[in-house]
Design a protein around this motif. Structure first.
Motif, mmCIF file in Angstrom:
data_model
loop_
_atom_site.group_PDB
_atom_site.id
_atom_site.type_symbol
_atom_site.label_atom_id
_atom_site.label_comp_id
_atom_site.label_asym_id
_atom_site.label_seq_id
_atom_site.Cartn_x
_atom_site.Cartn_y
_atom_site.Cartn_z
ATOM 1 N N UNK A 256 -10.374 44.666 5.500
ATOM 2 C CA UNK A 256 -11.475 44.876 6.442
ATOM 3 C C UNK A 256 -11.105 46.085 7.287
ATOM 4 N N UNK A 257 -12.017 47.061 7.346
ATOM 5 C CA UNK A 257 -11.814 48.256 8.154
ATOM 6 C C UNK A 257 -12.751 48.187 9.355
ATOM 7 N N UNK A 258 -12.205 48.382 10.543
ATOM 8 C CA UNK A 258 -12.997 48.407 11.769
ATOM 9 C C UNK A 258 -12.946 49.812 12.336
ATOM 10 N N UNK A 259 -14.081 50.491 12.329
ATOM 11 C CA UNK A 259 -14.154 51.856 12.847
ATOM 12 C C UNK A 259 -14.083 51.805 14.364
ATOM 13 N N UNK A 260 -13.110 52.512 14.923
ATOM 14 C CA UNK A 260 -12.946 52.573 16.368
ATOM 15 C C UNK A 260 -13.663 53.788 16.942
ATOM 16 N N UNK B 65 -7.198 48.811 9.864
ATOM 17 C CA UNK B 65 -7.239 48.128 8.567
ATOM 18 C C UNK B 65 -6.527 46.791 8.727
ATOM 19 N N UNK B 66 -7.168 45.730 8.266
ATOM 20 C CA UNK B 66 -6.547 44.409 8.260
ATOM 21 C C UNK B 66 -6.601 43.871 6.842
ATOM 22 N N UNK B 67 -5.437 43.492 6.319
ATOM 23 C CA UNK B 67 -5.352 42.969 4.956
ATOM 24 C C UNK B 67 -4.509 41.702 4.965
#
Length: 128
Positions: A21-25, A40-42
């Motif tokens: 999951x990618x979270x755009x900051x 990025x969270x994996x």
């Protein structure tokens, strides 16, 4: 003229792939940043595919562990480690047993492609 641009946590943009999951900051399209930055969270057991990015990227592991393989050479990363991955290098990230979270940045407009297909570039939604 107001120079300060704030992207509130409630405005973060999430993109999901089978591997992470990618979270755009912040990015050109989110806050008007010249260079995108995302988290990025994996989770364990969700290795990303071998792929290429047509620009240099900088990854810093926030927590957890990962193995990164660049051009066939693997190395383990721990929380606090930073790796600079050259443009066009074949890369794969594999989460450790507890997964990982990392902050990533690179130039705006970078694109991904799969091995053997450099003419079929893929836009990175989280970097736009």
């Amino acid at each position: 003229m107001h120079l300060l641009r704030i992207v509130r946590s409630t405005e973060s943009r999430r993109s999901e792939t089978p591997a992470a999951v990618m979270t755009t900051l912040a990015s050109p399209g989110q806050g008007g940043a010249a260079a995108p930055i995302w988290k990025v969270e994996a989770t364990a057991g969700t290795a990303g595919p071998v792929h290429h990015i047509d620009a240099e990227q900088v990854w810093t592991v926030l927590h957890g562990t990962a193995t990164v393989t660049v051009e066939g050479a693997g190395t383990d990363l721990d929380a606090g480690d930073t790796i600079v991955i050259p443009a066009d290098a074949a890369r794969q990230l594999t989460p450790g047993p507890e997964g990982y979270a990392a902050i990533v940045t690179g130039p705006a407009g970078m694109r991904a492609y799969m091995p053997g297909a450099p003419d079929k570039k893929i836009d990175l939604a989280w970097a736009a």
